[in-house]
Design a protein around this motif. Structure first.
Motif, mmCIF file in Angstrom:
data_model
loop_
_atom_site.group_PDB
_atom_site.id
_atom_site.type_symbol
_atom_site.label_atom_id
_atom_site.label_comp_id
_atom_site.label_asym_id
_atom_site.label_seq_id
_atom_site.Cartn_x
_atom_site.Cartn_y
_atom_site.Cartn_z
ATOM 1 N N THR A 205 1.076 -1.851 -0.030
ATOM 2 C CA THR A 205 -0.069 -0.191 0.109
ATOM 3 C C THR A 205 0.659 1.443 -0.301
ATOM 4 O O THR A 205 2.254 1.333 0.728
ATOM 5 C CB THR A 205 -1.136 -0.254 0.899
ATOM 6 N N GLN A 206 0.213 2.260 -0.712
ATOM 7 C CA GLN A 206 1.430 3.851 -0.520
ATOM 8 C C GLN A 206 -0.072 4.766 -0.412
ATOM 9 O O GLN A 206 -0.905 4.047 -0.474
ATOM 10 C CB GLN A 206 1.351 3.634 -2.171
ATOM 11 N N SER A 207 1.004 5.622 0.693
ATOM 12 C CA SER A 207 -0.056 6.305 1.032
ATOM 13 C C SER A 207 -1.226 7.368 0.612
ATOM 14 O O SER A 207 -2.052 8.055 1.257
ATOM 15 C CB SER A 207 0.578 7.352 2.340
ATOM 16 N N SER A 208 -0.687 7.729 -0.236
ATOM 17 C CA SER A 208 -1.496 8.731 -1.277
ATOM 18 C C SER A 208 -1.562 8.102 -2.688
ATOM 19 O O SER A 208 -0.564 7.741 -3.529
ATOM 20 C CB SER A 208 -1.479 10.216 -1.503
ATOM 21 N N GLU B 23 4.604 7.391 1.442
ATOM 22 C CA GLU B 23 4.933 6.069 2.042
ATOM 23 C C GLU B 23 4.116 5.020 1.866
ATOM 24 O O GLU B 23 3.281 5.107 0.781
ATOM 25 C CB GLU B 23 3.935 6.281 2.974
ATOM 26 N N CYS B 24 5.267 3.664 2.345
ATOM 27 C CA CYS B 24 4.961 2.534 0.929
ATOM 28 C C CYS B 24 5.141 1.630 2.396
ATOM 29 O O CYS B 24 6.103 1.174 3.363
ATOM 30 C CB CYS B 24 5.747 1.850 -0.233
ATOM 31 N N VAL B 25 3.816 0.776 2.412
ATOM 32 C CA VAL B 25 4.331 -0.537 3.950
ATOM 33 C C VAL B 25 3.715 -1.586 2.971
ATOM 34 O O VAL B 25 2.693 -1.922 1.959
ATOM 35 C CB VAL B 25 2.845 -0.374 4.947
ATOM 36 N N ARG C 257 8.371 -1.099 6.098
ATOM 37 C CA ARG C 257 7.478 0.539 6.012
ATOM 38 C C ARG C 257 9.279 0.869 4.910
ATOM 39 O O ARG C 257 10.314 0.932 5.444
ATOM 40 C CB ARG C 257 7.257 0.914 6.607
ATOM 41 N N SER D 67 10.025 4.648 3.251
ATOM 42 C CA SER D 67 9.922 6.100 2.835
ATOM 43 C C SER D 67 10.858 6.698 1.904
ATOM 44 O O SER D 67 11.842 6.129 1.512
ATOM 45 C CB SER D 67 10.048 6.816 4.337
ATOM 46 N N THR E 198 1.732 5.996 -6.655
ATOM 47 C CA THR E 198 1.406 7.677 -6.282
ATOM 48 C C THR E 198 1.382 8.408 -7.066
ATOM 49 O O THR E 198 2.560 8.770 -7.698
ATOM 50 C CB THR E 198 1.846 8.325 -4.821
#
Lengths: 114, 111
Positions: free
Chosen positions: A5-8, A22-24, A73, A75, A109
């Motif tokens: 998942t990417q934050s945006s 961010e990447c998780v 995570r 970043s 993103t």
């Protein structure tokens, strides 16, 4: 299923701003990668990491830095965003030590720098 | 990343026909190859892979062919469907280095 998942999905920033992407990943993968994707240029590797607190430069690291404080995570940091950093940014992870094997990608993103 | 490339940037195929997407690579040390599919607005997704000790590998409606003599990789899609419309990337890997991606081919399926 592996999930990255990417934050945006979409981000708009101004020139000179500091930007954090961010990447998780949730599959306990060893390796994580950041790419940018531009029309006609394909995927270009910015930075990658094979372990926590470890980072390696990819093909186009200039203007970027990364942080990997936790295994899940990774970043990407644009210290001072510029218009030529407008692009699609993709994060990926893979399991095997040494970075080999299939990479699993996040949705991306799309960053616009005005 | 420049060592991996695609012969055609765009490909249009009639629905139901077979598609062939080509890829040339220049690193003779590469021993692992992957094809990815990227649909609009999404990240690349794994389709099929092949190691250098194989010439051919088949999946569901897809086949990857590897010709190490001429450093050529191809992806064949049987009975192409509208859902196959996407950008397809080949990627190569050799040694302890990350994947190197080609620039991609856009496949358009004509209904």
């Amino acid at each position: 299923d592996v999930k990255v998942t990417q934050s945006s999905r979409y981000l708009v920033k101004r020139t000179g701003e500091k930007v954090f992407l961010e990447c998780v990943q949730d599959m306990d993968h060893e390796n994580m990668f950041w790419y940018r994707q531009d029309p006609g240029l394909g995927l270009r590797l910015i930075y990658f990491s094979y372990d926590v607190k470890m980072k390696e430069k990819g093909d186009i690291p200039e203007g970027y830095s990364v942080s990997r404080e936790k295994k899940e995570r990774f970043s990407l940091i644009l210290e001072s965003a510029s218009t030529n950093q407008t692009s699609m940014y993709l994060c990926a992870s893979s399991r095997w030590v040494g970075g080999e094997g299939e990479q699993f990608f996040g949705p991306g993103t799309r960053l616009t720098v005005l | 990343g420049e060592s991996v490339g695609l012969h055609l940037p765009t490909l249009s195929v009639q629905e139901g026909d077979n598609s062939i997407i080509n890829c040339a690579y220049s690193n003779s040390a590469s021993d692992y190859f992957i094809w990815y599919k990227q649909e609009s607005g999404k990240g690349p997704q794994f389709i099929i892979d092949i190691r250098s000790n194989m010439d051919k590998r088949q999946g569901q409606r897809v086949t990857v062919l590897l010709n190490k003599t001429v450093k050529h990789l191809s992806l064949q899609i049987a009975a192409t469907q509208p859902g196959d419309s996407a950008v397809y990337f080949c990627a190569e890997e050799g040694g302890n280095t990350p994947l190197v991606f080609g620039k991609g081919t856009r496949l358009s399926v004509i209904a």
